[in-house]
Each structure stands twice: as C-alpha cells, then as structure tokens.
Design a protein around this motif. Structure first.
Motif, PDB file in Angstrom:
ATOM      1  N   HIS A 836     -51.992 -62.868  15.732  1.00  0.00           N
ATOM      2  CA  HIS A 836     -51.205 -64.093  15.741  1.00  0.00           C
ATOM      3  C   HIS A 836     -52.051 -65.285  15.281  1.00  0.00           C
ATOM      4  O   HIS A 836     -51.615 -66.110  14.472  1.00  0.00           O
ATOM      5  N   GLU A 837     -53.312 -65.367  15.779  1.00  0.00           N
ATOM      6  CA  GLU A 837     -54.211 -66.461  15.377  1.00  0.00           C
ATOM      7  C   GLU A 837     -54.502 -66.391  13.872  1.00  0.00           C
ATOM      8  O   GLU A 837     -54.544 -67.417  13.197  1.00  0.00           O
ATOM      9  N   ILE A 838     -54.694 -65.156  13.384  1.00  0.00           N
ATOM     10  CA  ILE A 838     -54.966 -64.995  11.950  1.00  0.00           C
ATOM     11  C   ILE A 838     -53.782 -65.509  11.135  1.00  0.00           C
ATOM     12  O   ILE A 838     -53.937 -66.209  10.135  1.00  0.00           O
ATOM     13  N   GLU A 839     -52.570 -65.178  11.610  1.00  0.00           N
ATOM     14  CA  GLU A 839     -51.372 -65.654  10.916  1.00  0.00           C
ATOM     15  C   GLU A 839     -51.316 -67.178  10.905  1.00  0.00           C
ATOM     16  O   GLU A 839     -50.998 -67.806   9.891  1.00  0.00           O
ATOM     17  N   LYS A 840     -51.678 -67.782  12.045  1.00  0.00           N
ATOM     18  CA  LYS A 840     -51.672 -69.249  12.120  1.00  0.00           C
ATOM     19  C   LYS A 840     -52.642 -69.845  11.107  1.00  0.00           C
ATOM     20  O   LYS A 840     -52.360 -70.844  10.453  1.00  0.00           O
ATOM     21  N   CYS A 841     -53.819 -69.182  10.965  1.00  0.00           N
ATOM     22  CA  CYS A 841     -54.811 -69.659   9.985  1.00  0.00           C
ATOM     23  C   CYS A 841     -54.220 -69.595   8.575  1.00  0.00           C
ATOM     24  O   CYS A 841     -54.379 -70.536   7.774  1.00  0.00           O
ATOM     25  N   THR A 842     -53.588 -68.453   8.288  1.00  0.00           N
ATOM     26  CA  THR A 842     -53.023 -68.280   6.946  1.00  0.00           C
ATOM     27  C   THR A 842     -51.986 -69.359   6.664  1.00  0.00           C
ATOM     28  O   THR A 842     -51.956 -69.961   5.584  1.00  0.00           O
ATOM     29  N   GLN A 843     -51.143 -69.618   7.665  1.00  0.00           N
ATOM     30  CA  GLN A 843     -50.122 -70.655   7.489  1.00  0.00           C
ATOM     31  C   GLN A 843     -50.765 -72.021   7.261  1.00  0.00           C
ATOM     32  O   GLN A 843     -50.370 -72.772   6.366  1.00  0.00           O
ATOM     33  N   ALA A 844     -51.795 -72.320   8.069  1.00  0.00           N
ATOM     34  CA  ALA A 844     -52.453 -73.620   7.936  1.00  0.00           C
ATOM     35  C   ALA A 844     -53.053 -73.764   6.551  1.00  0.00           C
ATOM     36  O   ALA A 844     -52.954 -74.821   5.917  1.00  0.00           O
ATOM     37  N   LEU A 845     -53.689 -72.681   6.074  1.00  0.00           N
ATOM     38  CA  LEU A 845     -54.306 -72.718   4.756  1.00  0.00           C
ATOM     39  C   LEU A 845     -53.251 -72.955   3.676  1.00  0.00           C
ATOM     40  O   LEU A 845     -53.468 -73.713   2.730  1.00  0.00           O
ATOM     41  N   SER A 846     -52.082 -72.300   3.825  1.00  0.00           N
ATOM     42  CA  SER A 846     -51.059 -72.436   2.783  1.00  0.00           C
ATOM     43  C   SER A 846     -50.467 -73.849   2.779  1.00  0.00           C
ATOM     44  O   SER A 846     -49.969 -74.313   1.770  1.00  0.00           O
ATOM     45  N   ARG A 847     -50.554 -74.538   3.930  1.00  0.00           N
ATOM     46  CA  ARG A 847     -50.025 -75.909   3.984  1.00  0.00           C
ATOM     47  C   ARG A 847     -50.979 -76.917   3.374  1.00  0.00           C
ATOM     48  O   ARG A 847     -50.588 -77.992   2.985  1.00  0.00           O
TER      49      ARG A 847
END
Lengths: 848, 86
Positions: A836-847
């Motif tokens: 879940h944390e990894i997904e949050k990182c990916t989302q943050a990076l894409s933003r």
C-alpha cells in the motif's frame, strides 16, 4: 597458629619486614607489647624470611633489595681473581678476571650467575653442555674455557676476554654506512652458522652479546649459555621469563616467548632483530615498558614497521650516523628473517647471509614480500592449553590465571607419573572452562579470547567424553561443561558468540549425558533439575532461531522435569527452574499469538519468584533481576493489547529494578545492556501512549548504552545489532515529531550496522526483522520529506522515489520471511501495508 | 655500607629439585586464610608476572605486592621446611 590471629601477625610482619634487622626489635616491642605468642609467631616468620634465600625466586626483580653485584670485585672464585665489572645483564654479571695459579697469564671474562633455581639437573647439564661449548673454535666466537659451580653453589662461566663494544655502538661510533654494516653483519651470520653446524643454538642473540674489537672483528659471546641456565627445559617459566625479563625483551622469537622448542630458526629471528636495529637505529619490537597485553600482541601478531617506513617516520633523525640507505629488498630480507612461523624464515644463517650478499651485489634477493599474518588464534590453536592459559593471562592480565597456570604446571609434573594423566586432562579442561572463562566472560573486549577458549575446550570435552566410561561424576561435570560451552556459543540470553547451531550441538551432548544419568537415578531431584535446565536452554535457543514448536516441546519438558523434581515449592532451586520455564513458555505462546495465556505465564513467573524463600543475597539480586525481566514481557503483552498506561507502568518497573542492579554491579556489561533494552521498551510504550518527547529521551538513553558496549567490544554482535535497532527507534520518533530530515542520520547508520552484521553472519535470519524495520522507517522518512511542499519538485521527486525503493526493499525482506514461515504474527499485515505504501509513492510520483 | 662477604653475596641454598605437589598443598592452605598472598605467589612464581603487573591486576601498590611476596614466601618456606623434612 597457637591462638594467634593471622591478621595480627600479618599486620605486624608488614610493619617490620622491610626494616633493617637492628631496628626490628624496637618496633616489635611497640607492636606486640606483652603478647608473647604473637611476637613468637612473627619472629618465627622473620627467621623463615631470613633463611628462605632463593626459595621460589624467579629472579630478583620482586625483592625490594636488589641483588648486589659490585661487591664481588677483588674476590677469588676458583683459581680466578675477579678484577672489575665489565657488564651485567639479565642472566648475571660479567667480570674481567685473571688466573692466580700461574698456569696462564691470560685475562679472562667470568660470568657469574645468581641462578634462581639451582638443582642437580643444572649440575648435570653443566658437565654435558660445557664440553660441547668448549669445542666451538671460531675466530668470531668467544671461547668458553670452563664452566662450573663454585663451592657456594654459584654457577659461573670462564670465557675468552673480548676487548670490544657492542655491535650497535660500534656501527654508530664509527659512522658505518649501510653497506659496511651489512658486511659486518655477514661475518656475524657466518659465525652463527658455524655454531649451528655444531648443533649449538645461541638462544639469546642481541647487540650486547656481539662485541666488535677496535680493529673491527666481531665476536659472539655466551653461545649456548642460555640453554644451560634454562631451569625448566623449554617450559612455561621460560616463556614468561623471556617475555618479561627487563633486560632483553625485544629479541626473543615468538616461539621462545611461547615456551616452545627453541631451534636454530630462533637465532635467525634474533639475527633479524639485530639487523633491523643496525640498519634503522630503532628496536624492531618495542616491548619494554609496555603493558602485558601490548607486549603479547606485539610479539604474537604485529610485524614491525618496514625498516624504510620506520626510518621515514622517525621523528628526529639520528645525528651520529648517516641517513641509512634502505630499500624494499632490505625490507623483504628482514621481514623474511623475522617471520612469525619458524619454517618461513631463512633455513639457515648462511642463507640469510647469502641473500644479503646478493643484495650487496645488486642481484635479486630470495626473500618474498608475501606476508602471513599471524593472529593469536592461529598459533594458539597449535599449542598446549597451558600456553593458551598464559596467553589469556597476558591478554587480559586477570586474577585467577596464575592459579590455572599453577594447576597446569603441577599437572605437567603429575603427568610424568603416568597413572594420573586422565585426571589431569579433566582438571585442565575444567579449569579452562570454569575458571578462565568465568573470569573473563563479563569483561568488554574479551570475545576473541572467549572464542579461543571455546574451541580448545570443545576439543577437550569431546576427548574426555570418549574416555568417560561409567564415571557418573565425570559425566555430570562434562554435561555442565557442555552447557557452559553452549551458553558461550549462542545462549540468546547472554552476550554470546553468535553461533546458535554450535550451541544446540553442545546442549545436545549435555542432554545425552544427563538422560543417561537419569536412567540410573530416576528419583534424584538434582539430576532432574539439571536436565530441566538443559532442555530449557535448548528451548530458548530454538525459540531465538524461530523454531517455535521445537522450542515449546523442549520447554514443556523442562517444566515437567522441574515439577516432578520433588522439591518444596518455595525452594529457590525449584522456583528458579519452574519460573524460568513458565516465562519461556509464555514467550513462545505469545509469539504464537496467544496473548492471554502469555500474560498469565509471565505473572505466574513473577508470583513464583516473589514467593520463594531466598536467603542468599546474590540469589536475591538475581531473582529481582528476573522479576524485572518478567515485567518487561508483561509490558510487552499489555502494549500489544493496547493497554498503554499499564504497559508504561510495567516497563518503568523493569527499568527501575535493572538500573539499581546495574549500579550495584558496575562491571557487568550484560546487565548494563539490559538497562538499555529496558529504556527501549519504555520508549516504545511512551511512544504508543503519545508521549513523544519522553519516548525520544528514553530511546536515546538506551542507544547510548549499546553504543558504548559496541565501542568497548566491536565483536559483540548483540550490542551492534541493538545499537542499530535503537537508531531506528530514534529515527521513527523523530519522523513522528516532524523532524524527518534529522531522522535520516540515525536510520542510515542503522542500515550500515545491519549490513556489516549480515556480512559476518549470513545465516542469521534474526537480522531480517531489523532490515525490514529500517527499510520501512526509511520509506516513511523519505515519504515525509517528499510531502514537504516547500521544497523544489525535483528534490521531492527524488525523496518519493527513495521512499518507494526503501519500501520495496523492506517488502522483499518480509515476503522472504513469510515464505520461510518466520514472519511474526504481529507483522502478518506488513507485506500488504508495505505494498500500500509503495502504491502511495507511485501515486505521489505521478502527481509531481 | 659494609662490604658483603663473598659467601653472603652469593649464597644460594642448594635446593633439591623443587617438588611442586607439597608447594601446591601449602599454597592451598595459605589461600584459605590469606587469598591475596597466595595469588601474589601464583602470579609471581607460576606465571612469572612482574610486581608492577601483579599490582595492577590486584589493584594494590607495588610495595604491597613486595611485602605480600616476602611474607608469603617466608610462610611457605617455614611450612615446607616443617612439613617436608624429618
């Protein structure tokens, strides 16, 4: 002692023994008054002191009145008159003397030796050796004319009188260049070679024994004298003697210092030391004035700095001589002559000399640059236990080792009476294990010495087991020794050597011995308790390596055996075994997820110990320490049950009890580490209850304790691991308090510590929790940094991708743990959470 | 200072080869009532340590080590003379 108390006798003796004879009477009158028995006892011991002579004296060093040499001048010894002192050294005083019976006009040198231990053996050796020595006829070796023991029992040597100065002084005062020094030294090598061909080893080569006459002819003194005077053959006394002798400490070879057989190779070594000194003006081995452990380390494992390096780093260049012309070839030649292993040195003095000739002629030299680093372990592994004990004594300078050596020396003597051999080996193994190890186990920095002891002790025990037969007493001793061995190897409750597999093997041997003992005495409570203790150790060891069901079955055996021992339920012996079993079982059940049962188990352990009838203060303290240990576990379970306030209280109980125990026992490093662990837990409980500042303070206190332990003993794996662990704690609280930038430091430090540890013990899966933990915290820290909208987008992008990769690494570790079935129940959600944390990182990076 | 006679200066009592077993027993006796003195003898005679090092190990001063050594030696000497000679 006929009604007189020793402390009184001792006090009076101490006051008068250093006084001159004629002042003692008055002082004795004052001190004894009319206590005539006391006075008689003191007088009797003073008389013994007067008459004791050389009794027990190793040399005169310890006596407050040093042996006087000057007084012999002008005296008659045999048919010689002593004229004046021309030198004195560790072995005696040398006089110029002349013959008085008119047979020769010649002047001679006479060495008078105040022999420490005079025996018929010495007399025998005198007559046999002196003939060999007298046969040495070489222009560069001082002749030995005669040797004997005077009517008074004084050994003396009559030698050719050499009018010269020591070779080092000669070289310096004549300002010899390196080439000339080498030429002179070659002549020395040739004469040594001559003696070696006649099977005579010098054993004490040093500049003072190599005199050079005014016309430049070197002459070697004292050939073979050392051998005659060695009172014990090549025993331990020689080892310590040559090492500690204040006169010639730096020239002895490693094998001499260890008391091994002295061969021609030892002379080669000493020649190397002399050459080193001639070329550099510096002593190769700076042993004098050093502490014992330094002296040992230097002789055993330190190669002297290369001559070229030594000369360069010499602060003030000598004014008396030219700058030495040194080279890598000379470095290699000297290094080869001074190798720690005799067989790696030049095979003969001739070969040594030939290599120097090759150098002088500009030809390639034979000496190789390859060095073999000799660590203490390597040489000790090949040596007798006695030498090992001496080694440990020298490394650590501890009380008690004298006793071990004493026992060993006596054992050697006994061994000559062949029928006692077996008992000797037994007592040796016992003393090594119990006395030496116990003396050093709590000292910081002792880990390498302990590893040595373990490997030697293990061999001894296996050998003894094979020979034990039906000796029940020996079987019991052996089982106890195996248990101790296992503790040192990997008892997770003690500072250990990080070898759980070795520990289980040793415990297994102890179980086998004790099960067989129990078969013949099934009602013996002591045997049952002993066996219970061994199963307990296996259980905790299995628990620590993650084998929960194996742990539980062994611990239940331990509990059952204790319950069936038949002892009273308040008997401290039983309580100790039973409480420990309850405690350990509770720990395993907690690991299996049954918190209620675990809490009950720990509380049972506390109740048992509090109800015990303990009288011995040491045991009382021990029980307190263990009660604190149970509170620690109770706090942990309460924390898991989210009863935060109660958990803080229990954790505080633990810290308070342990801290006061550590204050009473300041040298106990294990206990000190427990205090550190207590602070860690208290910090965690405080953190859970939201008191972040207090938590941070507590974590930092704990970290400091472990960091100090790590600094004191860098090989203590436990201390290193927990220092890293505490770094993670500090980092996490810093992030929670809103200081993620500061948190990176401790977290990265922790990561480095864990990586170093993993390198040295790759099988230790226990590190996985630490890795998972630090990666997860790093992820969280970088995520916090990346969320800071006040920094540039590019920086935040980096932070988030760091967070992502940290979380990934952490997830990899926990997935691996899950695959191996070693993921703790409370961490079962970790793979999902990290994903879940990894997904949050990916989302943050894409933003971004 | 009075000149010493040759005999005084050099007298070394000729001991029979030291038998360590009675010495060991005597040391055990000594240890029973004065542990430190027996430790000094152990470290000095058996382990060959210098007074300075013994002092460091035992946490006492060098003069104390020397006094202990002299007293212990006298006691052991008397014990062995009394115990081993007819």
């Amino acid at each position: 002692m006929s009604g007189v108390e020793w402390p009184d006798v001792e006090r009076v003796l101490a006051a008068v023994i250093d006084l001159p004879e004629n002042e003692r009477g008055v002082r004795l009158d004052e001190l004894c008054g009319d206590r005539s028995q006391l006075r008689a006892e003191v007088e009797s011991l003073l008389a013994a002191h007067r008459n004791a002579g050389a009794f027990l004296k190793v040399d005169t060093e310890v006596n407050s009145k040093p042996y006087s040499c000057a007084s012999l001048t002008g005296r008659q010894l045999g048919s010689y008159r002593l004229l004046d002192v021309i030198g004195s050294g560790g072995m005696g005083t040398v006089y110029r003397a002349e013959r008085t019976d008119g047979q020769f006009q010649k002047q001679v040198a006479i060495k008078v030796v105040p022999a420490a231990i005079h025996s018929p053996e010495l007399q025998r050796r005198f007559s046999s050796e002196q003939q060999i020595l007298a046969s040495l006829e070489h222009p560069n070796i001082a002749r030995l004319y005669d040797a004997g023991i005077s009517a008074e029992g004084v050994p003396y040597f009559v030698m050719e009188y050499v009018d010269g100065v020591p070779i080092d002084q000669y070289c310096d005062s004549h300002r010899l260049r390196t080439k000339e020094r080498l030429k002179l030294f070659e002549t020395v090598c040739e004469s040594v070679q001559y003696a070696h061909r006649h099977l005579v080893v010098h054993r004490d080569l040093k500049p003072a024994n190599i005199l050079v006459s005014a016309d430049g002819i070197p002459k070697l003194l004292d050939f073979g004298v050392a051998k005659i005077l060695d009172p014990w053959g090549s025993g331990l006394v020689e080892a310590t003697h040559s090492l500690l002798n204040p006169m010639t400490p730096g020239y002895a070879s490693p094998e001499q210092a260890r008391g091994e057989k002295v061969t021609t190779a030892s002379d080669i070594y000493s020649l190397g030391v002399v050459l080193y000194e001639l070329l550099t003006g510096l002593r190769a081995q700076l042993v004098s004035g050093k502490s014992l452990d330094e002296a040992l380390r230097i002789i055993a494992e330190t190669d002297p700095p290369k001559p070229t390096v030594a000369v360069r780093s010499k602060k003030d260049a000598r004014t008396s001589g030219p700058t030495p012309e040194l080279s890598n070839e000379l470095d290699a030649i000297i290094a080869k002559s001074m190798r720690k292993a005799p067989q790696q040195r030049y095979a003969s003095a001739q070969e040594f000399s030939a290599d120097l000739s090759r150098y002088l002629e500009g030809m390639p030299v034979l000496a190789h640059h390859g060095t073999l680093r000799y660590v203490v372990g390597k040489f000790a592994a090949r040596n007798k236990a006695g030498v090992l004990a001496a080694l440990v004594a020298l490394v650590l300078g501890i009380v008690g080792v004298g006793a071990v050596i004493r026992q060993n020396r006596i054992a050697e003597r006994e061994r000559a009476r062949a029928q006692r051999r077996f008992d000797d080996v037994r007592s040796l193994a016992k003393s090594l294990m119990f006395e030496v190890h116990d003396s050093i186990k709590d000292l910081p920095g002792a880990t390498p010495a302990r590893k040595l002891l373990v490997s030697r002790a293990s061999e001894y025990l296996d050998k003894l087991s094979r020979e034990a037969g039906d000796d029940a007493g020996l079987e019991r001793e052996l089982a106890a020794a195996y248990e101790r061995l296992g503790d040192v190897q990997g008892n997770p409750e003690l500072a250990n050597l990080g070898d759980p597999a070795g520990a289980l093997a040793s415990y297994g041997k102890a179980v086998a011995l004790r099960e067989s003992l129990l078969k013949t005495r099934s009602n013996d409570s002591a045997t049952k308790l002993d066996l219970s203790g061994t199963y307990f150790r296996i259980g905790t060891c299995r628990d620590a390596s993650g084998d929960l069901s194996g742990a539980l079955s062994n611990l239940q055996k331990a509990r059952t055996l204790a319950e069936e021992s038949g002892l009273n339920h308040q008997d401290p012996l039983l309580v100790d075994a039973l409480a420990a079993a309850h405690w350990a079982i509770a720990r395993v059940t907690r690991e299996q997820g049954n918190l209620t049962a675990a809490l009950e188990g720990y509380r049972t352990a506390v109740a048992l110990r509090e109800s015990a009838r303990v009288t011995d203060p040491a045991q009382k303290a021990d029980f307190r320490i263990r009660i604190a240990g149970s509170y620690r576990e109770i706090a942990e379970v309460l924390r898991q049950q989210k009863q935060h306030a109660a958990a803080v209280d229990a954790a505080r109980q633990t810290v308070t009890i342990w801290e006061s125990a550590a204050e009473n026992d300041p040298n106990n490093s294990t206990l000190r580490q427990w205090v550190g662990a207590g602070y860690d837990q208290l910090g965690t409980c405080l953190e859970d209850s939201g008191q972040l500042d207090q938590a941070l303070d507590s974590f930092r206190k704990g970290r400091e304790i472990f960091q100090k332990a790590m600094a004191r003993d860098p090989t203590d794996m436990n201390a290193s691991r927990i220092t890293g662990f505490m770094d993670v704690e500090v980092g996490r609280v810093l992030v929670k308090r809103g200081n993620p930038g500061v948190a990176l430091n401790p977290l990265n430090e922790a990561l480095q510590i864990f990586k170093n540890l993993a390198k040295s013990s790759p099988e230790s899966s226990y590190l996985n929790d630490n890795f998972a933990n630090v990666y997860s915290e790093l992820g969280m820290t970088y995520a916090a940094l990346g969320s800071d909208v006040n920094v540039p987008r590019s920086v935040r992008r980096q932070d988030w991708s760091q967070a992502c990769s940290s979380y990934r690494k952490g997830r990899d570790v926990v997935l691996e743990q899950q695959r191996q079935g070693k993921l703790l129940p409370e961490n079962s959600g970790e793979p999902g959470r990290l994903l879940h944390e990894i997904e949050k990182c990916t989302q943050a990076l894409s933003r971004l | 200072m009075q000149p010493q006679s040759l005999e005084d200066a050099l007298t070394i009592p000729v001991q029979p080869e030291m038998d360590l077993v009675p010495l060991n027993e005597a040391m055990d006796e000594l240890a029973a009532f004065d542990l430190r003195k027996s430790q000094v003898v152990e470290m000095r005679f058996f382990a060959g340590l210098a007074a300075k090092d013994i002092a460091a190990v035992l946490g006492v001063t060098e003069p104390t080590v020397r006094r202990d050594w002299n007293i212990a030696r006298a006691w052991l000497y008397r014990r062995l003379q009394g115990g081993t000679q007819p």
